[in-house]
Scaffold this motif. Structure first.
Motif, mmCIF file in Angstrom:
data_model
loop_
_atom_site.group_PDB
_atom_site.id
_atom_site.type_symbol
_atom_site.label_atom_id
_atom_site.label_comp_id
_atom_site.label_asym_id
_atom_site.label_seq_id
_atom_site.Cartn_x
_atom_site.Cartn_y
_atom_site.Cartn_z
ATOM 1 N N PHE A 96 42.145 76.907 13.382
ATOM 2 C CA PHE A 96 41.058 77.432 12.560
ATOM 3 C C PHE A 96 39.703 77.232 13.242
ATOM 4 C CE2 PHE A 96 37.838 76.446 9.288
ATOM 5 C CZ PHE A 96 37.741 77.701 8.708
ATOM 6 N N THR A 97 39.458 76.013 13.727
ATOM 7 C CA THR A 97 38.150 75.709 14.308
ATOM 8 C C THR A 97 37.947 76.342 15.683
ATOM 9 O OG1 THR A 97 38.969 73.612 15.196
ATOM 10 C CG2 THR A 97 37.890 73.551 13.034
ATOM 11 N N VAL A 98 39.035 76.620 16.413
ATOM 12 C CA VAL A 98 38.873 77.213 17.736
ATOM 13 C C VAL A 98 38.319 78.631 17.630
ATOM 14 C CG1 VAL A 98 41.143 78.256 18.163
ATOM 15 C CG2 VAL A 98 39.896 77.220 20.047
ATOM 16 N N PHE A 99 38.538 79.290 16.496
ATOM 17 C CA PHE A 99 37.942 80.621 16.313
ATOM 18 C C PHE A 99 36.417 80.542 16.263
ATOM 19 C CE2 PHE A 99 42.189 81.960 14.779
ATOM 20 C CZ PHE A 99 42.355 83.023 15.654
ATOM 21 N N ALA A 100 35.888 79.523 15.606
ATOM 22 C CA ALA A 100 34.433 79.326 15.586
ATOM 23 C C ALA A 100 33.923 79.057 17.003
ATOM 24 C CB ALA A 100 34.054 78.176 14.655
ATOM 25 N N LEU A 101 34.661 78.246 17.744
ATOM 26 C CA LEU A 101 34.296 77.970 19.132
ATOM 27 C C LEU A 101 34.334 79.239 19.976
ATOM 28 C CD1 LEU A 101 33.685 75.974 21.450
ATOM 29 C CD2 LEU A 101 36.160 75.670 21.689
ATOM 30 N N GLY A 106 31.847 83.403 22.989
ATOM 31 C CA GLY A 106 31.728 84.835 23.259
ATOM 32 C C GLY A 106 30.276 85.278 23.284
ATOM 33 N N ILE A 107 29.484 84.799 22.331
ATOM 34 C CA ILE A 107 28.054 85.116 22.305
ATOM 35 C C ILE A 107 27.359 84.525 23.533
ATOM 36 C CG2 ILE A 107 25.890 84.660 21.078
ATOM 37 C CD1 ILE A 107 27.519 84.918 18.476
ATOM 38 N N MET A 108 27.725 83.297 23.890
ATOM 39 C CA MET A 108 27.094 82.651 25.045
ATOM 40 C C MET A 108 27.449 83.359 26.357
ATOM 41 S SD MET A 108 25.174 80.467 23.703
ATOM 42 C CE MET A 108 24.605 79.529 25.097
ATOM 43 N N VAL A 109 28.697 83.787 26.510
ATOM 44 C CA VAL A 109 29.096 84.523 27.716
ATOM 45 C C VAL A 109 28.311 85.828 27.805
ATOM 46 C CG1 VAL A 109 30.978 85.807 28.820
ATOM 47 C CG2 VAL A 109 31.397 83.519 27.942
ATOM 48 N N TYR A 110 28.233 86.543 26.703
ATOM 49 C CA TYR A 110 27.501 87.814 26.681
ATOM 50 C C TYR A 110 26.035 87.601 27.049
ATOM 51 C CZ TYR A 110 25.299 92.054 24.925
ATOM 52 O OH TYR A 110 24.545 93.189 24.813
ATOM 53 N N PHE A 146 32.364 81.315 30.565
ATOM 54 C CA PHE A 146 33.573 82.130 30.618
ATOM 55 C C PHE A 146 34.821 81.253 30.745
ATOM 56 C CE2 PHE A 146 36.701 84.706 33.006
ATOM 57 C CZ PHE A 146 36.916 85.683 32.046
ATOM 58 N N LEU A 147 34.751 80.228 31.597
ATOM 59 C CA LEU A 147 35.884 79.320 31.752
ATOM 60 C C LEU A 147 36.153 78.529 30.472
ATOM 61 C CD1 LEU A 147 35.195 78.073 35.374
ATOM 62 C CD2 LEU A 147 37.083 79.543 34.625
ATOM 63 N N MET A 148 35.079 78.166 29.754
ATOM 64 C CA MET A 148 35.281 77.487 28.468
ATOM 65 C C MET A 148 35.936 78.428 27.464
ATOM 66 S SD MET A 148 32.165 74.892 27.645
ATOM 67 C CE MET A 148 30.799 75.805 28.319
ATOM 68 N N PHE A 149 35.556 79.712 27.492
ATOM 69 C CA PHE A 149 36.191 80.691 26.607
ATOM 70 C C PHE A 149 37.677 80.814 26.930
ATOM 71 C CE2 PHE A 149 37.537 84.884 25.272
ATOM 72 C CZ PHE A 149 37.053 84.941 23.972
ATOM 73 N N LEU A 150 38.010 80.890 28.228
ATOM 74 C CA LEU A 150 39.422 80.956 28.614
ATOM 75 C C LEU A 150 40.171 79.709 28.157
ATOM 76 C CD1 LEU A 150 39.297 82.440 32.239
ATOM 77 C CD2 LEU A 150 39.813 83.618 30.088
ATOM 78 N N GLN A 151 39.531 78.541 28.300
ATOM 79 C CA GLN A 151 40.179 77.299 27.875
ATOM 80 C C GLN A 151 40.357 77.279 26.357
ATOM 81 O OE1 GLN A 151 41.476 74.971 30.005
ATOM 82 N NE2 GLN A 151 42.411 74.190 28.144
ATOM 83 N N ALA A 152 39.425 77.858 25.622
ATOM 84 C CA ALA A 152 39.564 77.931 24.165
ATOM 85 C C ALA A 152 40.761 78.815 23.783
ATOM 86 C CB ALA A 152 38.280 78.460 23.536
ATOM 87 N N THR A 153 40.982 79.901 24.533
ATOM 88 C CA THR A 153 42.156 80.737 24.249
ATOM 89 C C THR A 153 43.437 79.954 24.519
ATOM 90 O OG1 THR A 153 42.205 81.745 26.459
ATOM 91 C CG2 THR A 153 40.955 82.905 24.742
ATOM 92 N N VAL A 154 43.421 79.123 25.548
ATOM 93 C CA VAL A 154 44.581 78.285 25.850
ATOM 94 C C VAL A 154 44.813 77.284 24.714
ATOM 95 C CG1 VAL A 154 45.391 76.432 27.379
ATOM 96 C CG2 VAL A 154 44.520 78.561 28.347
#
Length: 168
Positions: A96-101, A106-110, A146-154
């Motif tokens: 649940f919380t990883v979606f907020a992350l 996503g906003i930060m990468v953009y 971007f790497l943090m976003f990928l890690q969040a998907t993991v």
């Protein structure tokens, strides 16, 4: 879990682990820069670049180390109720919380990407006496987010696997 998802998880975690271990050594670079700064100030010939270079190196240190920290679950967590949950309960809460992350990242990468493109297009420089180009550090910031976003998907994939009772 399908084999390609497991491969993705292993690839992202290996990449973030390697970059995190490389980023650890940037602390020594910061110490060397600050030592050089101290020596030049004592000799009454202060270098203009040392403070900003130490700051940029620190930014690279935490932006490239953050995905590894996220992977190792070394981040700070409010543990008031979380520790009382079962493994599946913790996985549900984490999913649940990883979606907020992921939304935040996503906003930060953009935004970071947009800022990096601007720095490249206009040759943006820091308004200081040294006037370094900003694109190198902005590229590192974008890559770190971007790497943090990928890690969040993991993390989400691992949580889903735990909820389903599977191992990756």
């Amino acid at each position: 879990m399908p084999a390609w998802i497991c491969s993705y998880v292993r690839f992202v975690e290996a990449l973030n682990r390697r970059l995190g271990k490389i980023a650890m050594y940037l602390l020594y670079v910061i110490m060397a820069i600050m030592l050089y700064s101290s020596i030049t100030k004592i000799a009454h010939i202060p270098a203009l670049w040392t403070l900003e270079m130490a700051q940029f190196t620190l930014v690279a240190y935490y932006m490239l180390g953050a995905p590894w920290t996220l992977q190792g679950d070394s981040n700070v967590r409010m543990d008031l109720f979380y520790a009382r949950f079962s493994k599946k309960g913790q996985a549900w809460w984490d999913a649940f919380t990883v979606f907020a992350l992921m939304f935040y990242l996503g906003i930060m990468v953009y935004s970071a990407f947009d800022s990096t493109v601007y720095a490249f297009e206009y040759g943006e420089r820091n308004p200081s006496a040294w006037r370094p180009y900003m694109w190198p550090i902005k590229t590192i910031i974008t890559a770190g987010f971007f790497l943090m976003f990928l890690q969040a998907t993991v993390l989400l994939i691992r949580d889903i696997a735990t909820i389903r009772g599977e191992e990756i």
